[in-house]
Design an enzyme around this catalytic site. Structure first.
Site, PDB file in Angstrom:
ATOM      1  N   TYR A 148       0.822  -1.200   0.000  1.00  0.00           N
ATOM      2  CA  TYR A 148       0.000   0.000   0.000  1.00  0.00           C
ATOM      3  C   TYR A 148       0.866   1.264   0.000  1.00  0.00           C
ATOM      4  O   TYR A 148       0.530   2.269   0.613  1.00  0.00           O
ATOM      5  CB  TYR A 148      -0.923   0.010   1.221  1.00  0.00           C
ATOM      6  N   ASP A 211     -13.013  -4.034   4.814  1.00  0.00           N
ATOM      7  CA  ASP A 211     -11.587  -3.833   4.592  1.00  0.00           C
ATOM      8  C   ASP A 211     -11.193  -2.455   5.114  1.00  0.00           C
ATOM      9  O   ASP A 211     -12.049  -1.683   5.570  1.00  0.00           O
ATOM     10  CB  ASP A 211     -11.226  -3.974   3.113  1.00  0.00           C
ATOM     11  N   ASP A 238     -10.532  -2.283  10.369  1.00  0.00           N
ATOM     12  CA  ASP A 238      -9.169  -2.747  10.598  1.00  0.00           C
ATOM     13  C   ASP A 238      -9.280  -3.885  11.601  1.00  0.00           C
ATOM     14  O   ASP A 238      -9.613  -3.664  12.762  1.00  0.00           O
ATOM     15  CB  ASP A 238      -8.313  -1.610  11.150  1.00  0.00           C
ATOM     16  N   PHE A 239      -9.036  -5.114  11.159  1.00  0.00           N
ATOM     17  CA  PHE A 239      -9.371  -6.241  12.027  1.00  0.00           C
ATOM     18  C   PHE A 239      -8.441  -6.403  13.228  1.00  0.00           C
ATOM     19  O   PHE A 239      -8.714  -7.207  14.111  1.00  0.00           O
ATOM     20  CB  PHE A 239      -9.515  -7.564  11.249  1.00  0.00           C
ATOM     21  N   HIS A 257      -2.598 -16.760   5.752  1.00  0.00           N
ATOM     22  CA  HIS A 257      -1.199 -16.991   5.372  1.00  0.00           C
ATOM     23  C   HIS A 257      -0.342 -15.725   5.447  1.00  0.00           C
ATOM     24  O   HIS A 257       0.882 -15.795   5.290  1.00  0.00           O
ATOM     25  CB  HIS A 257      -1.110 -17.640   3.989  1.00  0.00           C
ATOM     26  N   ASP A 258      -0.953 -14.564   5.672  1.00  0.00           N
ATOM     27  CA  ASP A 258      -0.205 -13.314   5.727  1.00  0.00           C
ATOM     28  C   ASP A 258       0.491 -13.078   7.069  1.00  0.00           C
ATOM     29  O   ASP A 258       1.387 -12.233   7.147  1.00  0.00           O
ATOM     30  CB  ASP A 258      -1.144 -12.122   5.491  1.00  0.00           C
TER      31      ASP A 258
END
Length: 357
Positions: A148, A211, A238-239, A257-258
């Site tokens: 980003y 998101d 924002d989780f 997987h991040d």
């Protein structure tokens, strides 16, 4: 048994990749697509403001790779046009275009160029240098850095994700019968490709694509192009920082997987608490086999996760243990050979929740 030719093909494969990447980003395939007739290298070079001799040599290499068809006029002048393959997969106007992914290769080259250091250090090499805090847009998802870094990089990243998710979404949302769930949240849902497919497949389910706030304008752009169903909405989230809304079904597609174990413990605890009793977590990730010697694409992806995000790919047993650790039960995994990047995992939250998460 691999031959010396096989080893050399692996060693020199980056050169073919660079030919494809260079021709794509310079606009070679697009210019040929816009022309009604095959073009000589000199004309193409003039149109794109390139060196004529170098352009001809690049076109010849593309011809050798079957990306461009080369022929000669009656005057003996070499002319070029897109091959059927390039017309289908490298033209912006084609519905099957993979051009966003090819354009992203420049960043992938930079990331994988740090693989040696990543193996030495065992940690992420992409994005901000420090990782002191868990929080907003962390790591390679930091606003102003990593994927980003700016609006252009954000769009490139999300276009690439949209490309593969759009292909995988129809099979993924049908891997299990999800009709029992009335509310769903696709957390980190990006362009909304999966959420849109879920909402269209289950019209009685209210689906939210959530998101980061700076991603949502891109989400709206992509969703608006596809005649969105009425049961689809979007929300900023924002989780790691925000409270998660209660839903019957949470979806994490290419999210697990991040992150490393520390961050996954935080995320999965929050998701588990937000899922209604009797609800479920739907996870979309490509699964490694138990020997961890395949599939090859997932093994390469695993290295990519190490150096780009600090995450990893996992086996069936590793995913099962991860979700059991956080209180999920009745964990089912459906391998999806027809998809590019996703197998499907469904993990249930018990109706009577005694797990101290």
């Amino acid at each position: 048994m691999a031959s010396v030719k096989d080893v050399l093909d692996i060693a020199m494969g980056f050169q073919k990749t660079q030919v494809l990447y260079t021709a794509t980003t310079l606009g070679i395939f697009e210019a040929l697509n816009e022309s009604k007739f095959p073009m000589p290298a000199s004309l193409l070079a003039k149109r794109l403001h390139l060196d004529a001799d170098a352009t001809e040599r690049l076109l010849n290499a593309c011809s050798g790779l079957s990306l461009i068809d080369k022929s000669c006029t009656c005057n003996g002048i070499a002319v070029y046009k897109n091959s059927p393959c390039s017309q289908m997969f490298l033209s912006k106007s084609s519905p099957r275009s993979i051009r966003p992914f090819i354009a992203k290769i420049g960043d992938l080259y930079d990331i994988f160029g740090r693989l040696k250091e990543g193996i030495k250090e065992g940690k992420r090499q992409h994005g901000p240098a420090t990782d002191s805090d868990v929080g907003k847009g962390r790591g390679c998802f930091t606003i102003g850095d990593g994927f980003y870094a700016n609006e252009e990089k954000t769009l490139e990243f999300l276009e690439t994700m949209h490309l593969f998710c759009s292909h995988d979404a129809p099979a993924s949302v049908r891997a299990f019968d999800l009709s029992q769930f009335r509310t769903a949240c696709d957390l980190g849902g990006g362009t909304g490709a999966l959420g849109r497919e879920l909402a269209a497949t289950y019209p009685k389910m209210d689906v939210i694509v959530a998101d980061l706030s700076h991603v949502l304008p891109i989400t709206r752009h992509f969703i608006s192009k596809s005649n969105p169903p009425d049961n689809l909405t979007i929300a900023a989230c924002d989780f790691f920082e925000d409270a998660l809304m209660s839903c019957d079904l949470y979806i994490l597609s290419h999210v697990i997987h991040d992150w490393d174990e520390e961050h996954l413990d935080i995320l999965l605890k929050k998701v588990y608490q937000a899922i209604c009793p009797g609800g479920a977590l739907l996870v979309l990730e490509k699964v490694l086999n138990e020997m961890k010697d395949g599939p090859l694409g997932t093994l390469i992806f695993d290295l990519g996760m190490l150096i780009s995000a600090g995450g990893r790919e996992r086996t069936v047993i590793e995913y099962t243990n991860l979700f059991k650790k956080h209180g999920f039960v009745d964990i089912k995994i459906q391998l999806m050979p027809e998809t590019h990047q996703r197998d499907v995992i469904l993990a249930m939250k018990p109706m009577e929740c005694s797990h101290d998460n």
